[in-house]
Scaffold this motif. Structure first.
Motif, PDB file in Angstrom:
ATOM      1  N   GLY A 184       3.945   2.973  28.133  1.00  0.00           N
ATOM      2  CA  GLY A 184       2.928   3.536  29.013  1.00  0.00           C
ATOM      3  C   GLY A 184       1.697   4.082  28.325  1.00  0.00           C
ATOM      4  O   GLY A 184       0.726   4.467  28.987  1.00  0.00           O
ATOM      5  N   LEU A 185       1.684   4.133  26.997  1.00  0.00           N
ATOM      6  CA  LEU A 185       0.515   4.613  26.246  1.00  0.00           C
ATOM      7  C   LEU A 185      -0.316   3.408  25.829  1.00  0.00           C
ATOM      8  O   LEU A 185       0.117   2.603  24.995  1.00  0.00           O
ATOM      9  CB  LEU A 185       0.964   5.418  25.024  1.00  0.00           C
ATOM     10  N   ALA A 186      -1.515   3.263  26.408  1.00  0.00           N
ATOM     11  CA  ALA A 186      -2.313   2.055  26.225  1.00  0.00           C
ATOM     12  C   ALA A 186      -3.553   2.320  25.382  1.00  0.00           C
ATOM     13  O   ALA A 186      -3.940   3.465  25.137  1.00  0.00           O
ATOM     14  CB  ALA A 186      -2.730   1.502  27.584  1.00  0.00           C
ATOM     15  N   GLU A 187      -4.168   1.218  24.941  1.00  0.00           N
ATOM     16  CA  GLU A 187      -5.427   1.326  24.211  1.00  0.00           C
ATOM     17  C   GLU A 187      -6.472   2.017  25.092  1.00  0.00           C
ATOM     18  O   GLU A 187      -6.466   1.890  26.321  1.00  0.00           O
ATOM     19  CB  GLU A 187      -5.927  -0.056  23.788  1.00  0.00           C
ATOM     20  N   PHE A 188      -7.339   2.789  24.461  1.00  0.00           N
ATOM     21  CA  PHE A 188      -8.444   3.522  25.100  1.00  0.00           C
ATOM     22  C   PHE A 188      -7.985   4.718  25.931  1.00  0.00           C
ATOM     23  O   PHE A 188      -8.826   5.418  26.500  1.00  0.00           O
ATOM     24  CB  PHE A 188      -9.308   2.600  25.975  1.00  0.00           C
ATOM     25  N   ASP A 189      -6.674   4.959  26.005  1.00  0.00           N
ATOM     26  CA  ASP A 189      -6.210   6.129  26.764  1.00  0.00           C
ATOM     27  C   ASP A 189      -6.685   7.433  26.135  1.00  0.00           C
ATOM     28  O   ASP A 189      -6.867   8.436  26.840  1.00  0.00           O
ATOM     29  CB  ASP A 189      -4.668   6.148  26.841  1.00  0.00           C
ATOM     30  N   LYS A 190      -6.882   7.429  24.823  1.00  0.00           N
ATOM     31  CA  LYS A 190      -7.282   8.645  24.114  1.00  0.00           C
ATOM     32  C   LYS A 190      -8.657   8.497  23.452  1.00  0.00           C
ATOM     33  O   LYS A 190      -8.927   9.103  22.429  1.00  0.00           O
ATOM     34  CB  LYS A 190      -6.231   9.005  23.055  1.00  0.00           C
ATOM     35  N   GLY A 191      -9.503   7.682  24.058  1.00  0.00           N
ATOM     36  CA  GLY A 191     -10.857   7.530  23.532  1.00  0.00           C
ATOM     37  C   GLY A 191     -11.197   6.086  23.245  1.00  0.00           C
ATOM     38  O   GLY A 191     -10.326   5.207  23.246  1.00  0.00           O
ATOM     39  N   PRO A 192     -12.488   5.791  22.997  1.00  0.00           N
ATOM     40  CA  PRO A 192     -12.945   4.403  22.808  1.00  0.00           C
ATOM     41  C   PRO A 192     -12.430   3.744  21.534  1.00  0.00           C
ATOM     42  O   PRO A 192     -12.512   2.527  21.404  1.00  0.00           O
ATOM     43  CB  PRO A 192     -14.481   4.550  22.769  1.00  0.00           C
ATOM     44  N   LYS A 193     -11.896   4.532  20.595  1.00  0.00           N
ATOM     45  CA  LYS A 193     -11.383   3.964  19.346  1.00  0.00           C
ATOM     46  C   LYS A 193      -9.863   4.049  19.257  1.00  0.00           C
ATOM     47  O   LYS A 193      -9.283   3.896  18.185  1.00  0.00           O
ATOM     48  CB  LYS A 193     -12.008   4.680  18.139  1.00  0.00           C
ATOM     49  N   SER A 194      -9.215   4.289  20.381  1.00  0.00           N
ATOM     50  CA  SER A 194      -7.766   4.473  20.361  1.00  0.00           C
ATOM     51  C   SER A 194      -7.039   3.172  20.681  1.00  0.00           C
ATOM     52  O   SER A 194      -7.564   2.293  21.372  1.00  0.00           O
ATOM     53  CB  SER A 194      -7.351   5.557  21.346  1.00  0.00           C
ATOM     54  N   GLY A 195      -5.816   3.057  20.170  1.00  0.00           N
ATOM     55  CA  GLY A 195      -5.004   1.871  20.399  1.00  0.00           C
ATOM     56  C   GLY A 195      -3.850   1.825  19.413  1.00  0.00           C
ATOM     57  O   GLY A 195      -3.609   2.778  18.658  1.00  0.00           O
ATOM     58  N   TRP A 196      -3.139   0.691  19.383  1.00  0.00           N
ATOM     59  CA  TRP A 196      -1.954   0.556  18.544  1.00  0.00           C
ATOM     60  C   TRP A 196      -2.239  -0.232  17.271  1.00  0.00           C
ATOM     61  O   TRP A 196      -2.931  -1.256  17.311  1.00  0.00           O
ATOM     62  CB  TRP A 196      -0.831  -0.116  19.322  1.00  0.00           C
ATOM     63  N   VAL A 197      -1.723   0.253  16.146  1.00  0.00           N
ATOM     64  CA  VAL A 197      -1.762  -0.449  14.869  1.00  0.00           C
ATOM     65  C   VAL A 197      -0.340  -0.447  14.314  1.00  0.00           C
ATOM     66  O   VAL A 197       0.536   0.263  14.806  1.00  0.00           O
ATOM     67  CB  VAL A 197      -2.725   0.217  13.862  1.00  0.00           C
ATOM     68  N   TYR A 198      -0.120  -1.269  13.285  1.00  0.00           N
ATOM     69  CA  TYR A 198       1.205  -1.260  12.676  1.00  0.00           C
ATOM     70  C   TYR A 198       1.099  -1.352  11.153  1.00  0.00           C
ATOM     71  O   TYR A 198       0.080  -1.812  10.610  1.00  0.00           O
ATOM     72  CB  TYR A 198       2.078  -2.392  13.230  1.00  0.00           C
ATOM     73  N   LYS A 199       2.135  -0.903  10.490  1.00  0.00           N
ATOM     74  CA  LYS A 199       2.209  -0.942   9.034  1.00  0.00           C
ATOM     75  C   LYS A 199       3.532  -1.583   8.619  1.00  0.00           C
ATOM     76  O   LYS A 199       4.555  -1.404   9.294  1.00  0.00           O
ATOM     77  CB  LYS A 199       2.129   0.474   8.438  1.00  0.00           C
ATOM     78  N   VAL A 200       3.496  -2.316   7.532  1.00  0.00           N
ATOM     79  CA  VAL A 200       4.710  -2.867   6.926  1.00  0.00           C
ATOM     80  C   VAL A 200       4.739  -2.427   5.479  1.00  0.00           C
ATOM     81  O   VAL A 200       3.795  -2.700   4.723  1.00  0.00           O
ATOM     82  CB  VAL A 200       4.751  -4.407   7.017  1.00  0.00           C
ATOM     83  N   ASN A 201       5.784  -1.704   5.119  1.00  0.00           N
ATOM     84  CA  ASN A 201       5.930  -1.187   3.757  1.00  0.00           C
ATOM     85  C   ASN A 201       4.709  -0.373   3.323  1.00  0.00           C
ATOM     86  O   ASN A 201       4.226  -0.480   2.201  1.00  0.00           O
ATOM     87  CB  ASN A 201       6.190  -2.333   2.766  1.00  0.00           C
ATOM     88  N   GLU A 203       1.574  -0.588   4.289  1.00  0.00           N
ATOM     89  CA  GLU A 203       0.271  -1.244   4.323  1.00  0.00           C
ATOM     90  C   GLU A 203      -0.013  -1.773   5.719  1.00  0.00           C
ATOM     91  O   GLU A 203       0.905  -2.128   6.466  1.00  0.00           O
ATOM     92  CB  GLU A 203       0.206  -2.383   3.311  1.00  0.00           C
ATOM     93  N   GLY A 204      -1.293  -1.823   6.049  1.00  0.00           N
ATOM     94  CA  GLY A 204      -1.699  -2.287   7.370  1.00  0.00           C
ATOM     95  C   GLY A 204      -2.189  -3.714   7.354  1.00  0.00           C
ATOM     96  O   GLY A 204      -3.357  -3.968   7.043  1.00  0.00           O
TER      97      GLY A 204
END
Length: 679
Positions: A184-201, A203-204
């Motif tokens: 339920g937490l989507a991109e832009f919900d917390k501002g114009p630069k908000s959204g999901w990213v991921y890291k592996v070990n 690093e992005g």
């Protein structure tokens, strides 16, 4: 023959035929439909073709790795169909895509999951952290199938904890998926630069979640960001990325990102083939538009197979290269060429791009503004192997590239090349005392660099640098060099090319500070030339900019003035890199003009090329007028492209040569001897 190769071959042949047929029918009155699902060891696909489809329509199924696992023609003309097939043992688990090549291509993505418990398992650590540290999925170890993607892992976690995820799949093919919302937490919900990213070990990766395949003991984190990932990933999450010039095509842009996160030749081949499969369904005109990007993709993939990644550094980066590393990387690159060649057997359009690829070793430097210098250390045996194998080395930092081609053995246990990257302030200070030939302030086209080595004669240097300024009409790029900060800047006769905001050229063994400047010679009689003679301007501007030809005084070039033997010999000496000394013959009219046949003989003699001609390549109507001792030279300059005949079929051997004509001839000679391909 493997299922994948058979499917690819059938797809290419059938789709091209289909494209031809479809070009002659009207718009479909009923769109095609398709759906697919797994049922234990079987996949069942059903749907309807379009009423405007031909009698038979190709159906292709590709697994999560881009392998063709099923191909079949289904009945067209709007007929319903249902087909099923057994899942091959070598299938890649994950999102598969069933595509019906109807009047309007229709696809359906569906998951292929485990069909037995006999497959290899790996352990990964996974967590999801929402806004301001909110824990959505507690960090824990999960046992999953080998070869799973980050996207598949997220889907698996959502099933375990029963939280929703939303994602975008623009092409509806299961590739290049973008995560929109988690729990339920989507991109832009917390501002114009908000959204999901991921890291592996830690690093992005700059690659779609479905394109990153996990290995054992991987640590995967999904993080919600409010500043485009700068807090979570850092400013330089992708610091060693090599930048290639491509169009704005999303297809190729995604492929370039994916290459940066491949680790084997097989993965690199998969990236390339995914693009080529997408291209084969386009019409001839659309495919042709993408050919320059295909060439760049092949180059990037080939280089990726033999790339060393330099460690990050604040200001200085150093890389030590030994023989074992060189052999292993070049072997991996050779395997890549072989595997890609096997896939291209039935794709003749793309085969020429493969034949253009030559063994190359690449060192990827950190692409950081803070990096001030980098040094490559070659041990004696590594350099010897590169020399004997005739393999160049490319040092790359973002879109900056410098190539070193070994030509002599190392005379010590270690040979090094060091590169210094000057910022704007440093470059301005360096150029304070530089006086250009046109007397104007220096106009730099690129940033400033210093190249030094422990053995200057060991390798030849070629540059491929991004431009920091735009070259204007009437300007010409020139290379200035000085051995050190105390030395004097010297204008060289290096031939430089400008294209697509880049400067390229072979600078030989020039080391020290290097500056690429724009020079703007100005001659009144040159700008008064009629439009149909505008092609004369470039040779004159180029030779004047590098100082081997000058005007005749009063702001004119003297287009129709004659040329003497002394004048030509001194110009040739300067083109070979001789000193740019004052030359009275360049400014005084001498009464011993040259004829065209004399120019041909002098060029051949000074170039040192063989004067043996197996058979005449050109026959002129005035062939008998050419002296026997000059015929071989005449044929050579014609074959080399240095001189051409007249439009009426004559060579005109005894016509006097003017300054504008000799400028064109010498320009061609200069480009050919500099290794520039004929246009």
């Amino acid at each position: 023959m493997s299922l994948r190769r058979l499917a690819a071959r059938l797809l290419i042949l059938t789709v091209f035929c289909l494209s031809f047929l479809q070009g002659n029918v009207s718009a479909a009155s009923k769109d095609a439909t398709i759906s697919a699902k797994q049922n234990d060891r079987m996949v069942v696909i059903s749907g309807e073709t379009s009423t405007e489809d031909p009698a038979y329509v190709p159906l292709l199924v590709i697994d999560a790795r881009g392998q063709a696992i099923y191909f079949q023609d289904v009945v067209g003309k709007g007929a319903p169909f249902t087909v099923s097939f057994e899942i091959p043992d070598e299938v890649a688990k994950g999102m598969a895509v069933a595509t019906l090549f109807s009047k309007t291509k229709t696809s359906h993505s569906f998951p292929i999951r485990s069909i037995s418990q006999e497959h290899e398992k790996i352990k990964v650590t996974f967590s999801i952290t929402g806004y301001k540290g909110e824990e959505i999925f507690e960090k824990r170890k999960l046992s999953v199938e080998e070869g799973i993607s980050v996207f598949q892992l997220l889907q698996y976690a959502s099933e375990l904890e029963d939280f929703p995820i939303e994602y975008e799949d623009g092409n509806q093919d299961g590739h290049d998926v973008y995560i929109v919302s988690i729990d339920g937490l989507a991109e832009f919900d917390k501002g114009p630069k908000s959204g999901w990213v991921y890291k592996v070990n830690g690093e992005g990766p700059q690659v779609a979640v479905d394109r990153y395949y996990l290995e054992d003991d991987a640590k995967v984190e999904f993080l919600y960001t409010a500043d485009l990932g700068k807090t979570e990933l850092g400013e330089n999450a992708d610091s060693s990325t090599i930048i290639y010039q491509i169009s704005s095509s999303t297809l190729f842009d995604n492929a370039m990102h994916q290459l940066q996160y491949t680790s084997t030749g097989e993965q690199i081949v998969d990236v390339v083939m995914n693009v080529l499969y997408d291209l084969t369904v386009l019409n001839e005109e659309e495919q042709q538009k993408h050919m320059p990007d295909v060439a760049t993709l092949f180059q990037a993939a080939h280089e990726r197979a033999a790339t060393m990644i330099a460690k990050d550094a604040d200001a200085v980066s150093s890389v030590t290269i030994n023989e074992r590393q060189v052999k292993e990387l070049l072997e991996e690159q050779a395997i890549f060429r072989i595997k890609l060649g096997e896939h291209l057997v039935n794709m003749p359009r793309f085969q020429p791009f493969l034949t253009e690829l030559k063994p190359t070793l690449v060192v990827a430097l950190p692409n950081e503004e803070s990096l001030q210098s980098a040094e490559l250390f070659f041990d004696e045996y590594a350099w010897k192997h590169l020399l004997l194998s005739k393999v160049p080395v490319i040092a790359a930092k973002g879109n900056w590239r410098t190539t070193i081609t070994p030509v002599q053995p190392s005379n010590s246990h270690s040979l090094s090349y060091k590169f210094r990257f000057h910022d704007g302030a440093e470059q301005s200070k360096q150029l304070e005392n530089l006086q250009t030939r046109d007397g104007k302030d220096p106009f730099p086209l690129t940033s400033g660099y210093r190249i030094t080595t422990t053995q200057p004669a060991a390798g030849l240097i070629a540059i491929d640098w991004p431009m920091s300024n735009t070259i204007e009409a009437g300007m010409w790029p020139t290379l200035y060099q000085r051995p050190n900060e105390q030395g004097q800047w010297l204008l060289t006769t290096t031939y430089l090319q400008v294209a697509k905001n880049r400067v390229t050229g072979k600078i030989g063994t020039h080391t020290g500070d290097v500056a690429v400047l724009a020079i703007e010679p100005s001659y009144q009689d040159l700008w008064e030339l009629p439009a149909h003679q505008s092609w004369i301007k470039e040779p004159i501007l180029a030779l004047s900019a590098i100082g081997v030809m000058e005007g005749q005084g009063e702001g004119t070039f003297g287009l129709n003035d004659p040329v003497t033997r002394e004048e030509l010999l001194e110009t040739l000496q300067q083109l070979r890199g001789g000193d740019n000394v004052d030359n009275p013959a360049m400014t005084q009219k001498i009464q011993t003009p040259l004829k065209r046949v004399d120019v041909a003989q002098l060029l051949v003699k000074e170039s040192g090329v063989s004067q043996e001609v197996s058979k005449p390549m050109n026959v002129f109507v005035d062939e008998k007028e050419i002296a026997p001792e000059a015929k071989a030279a005449t044929q050579i300059v014609l074959a080399k492209g240095w001189m051409t005949g007249r439009s009426d079929g004559r060579f005109d051997p005894y016509a006097l040569v003017t300054r504008q004509e000799i400028a064109v001839i010498l320009y061609r000679y200069w480009k050919e001897t500099a290794g520039v391909k004929k246009e």
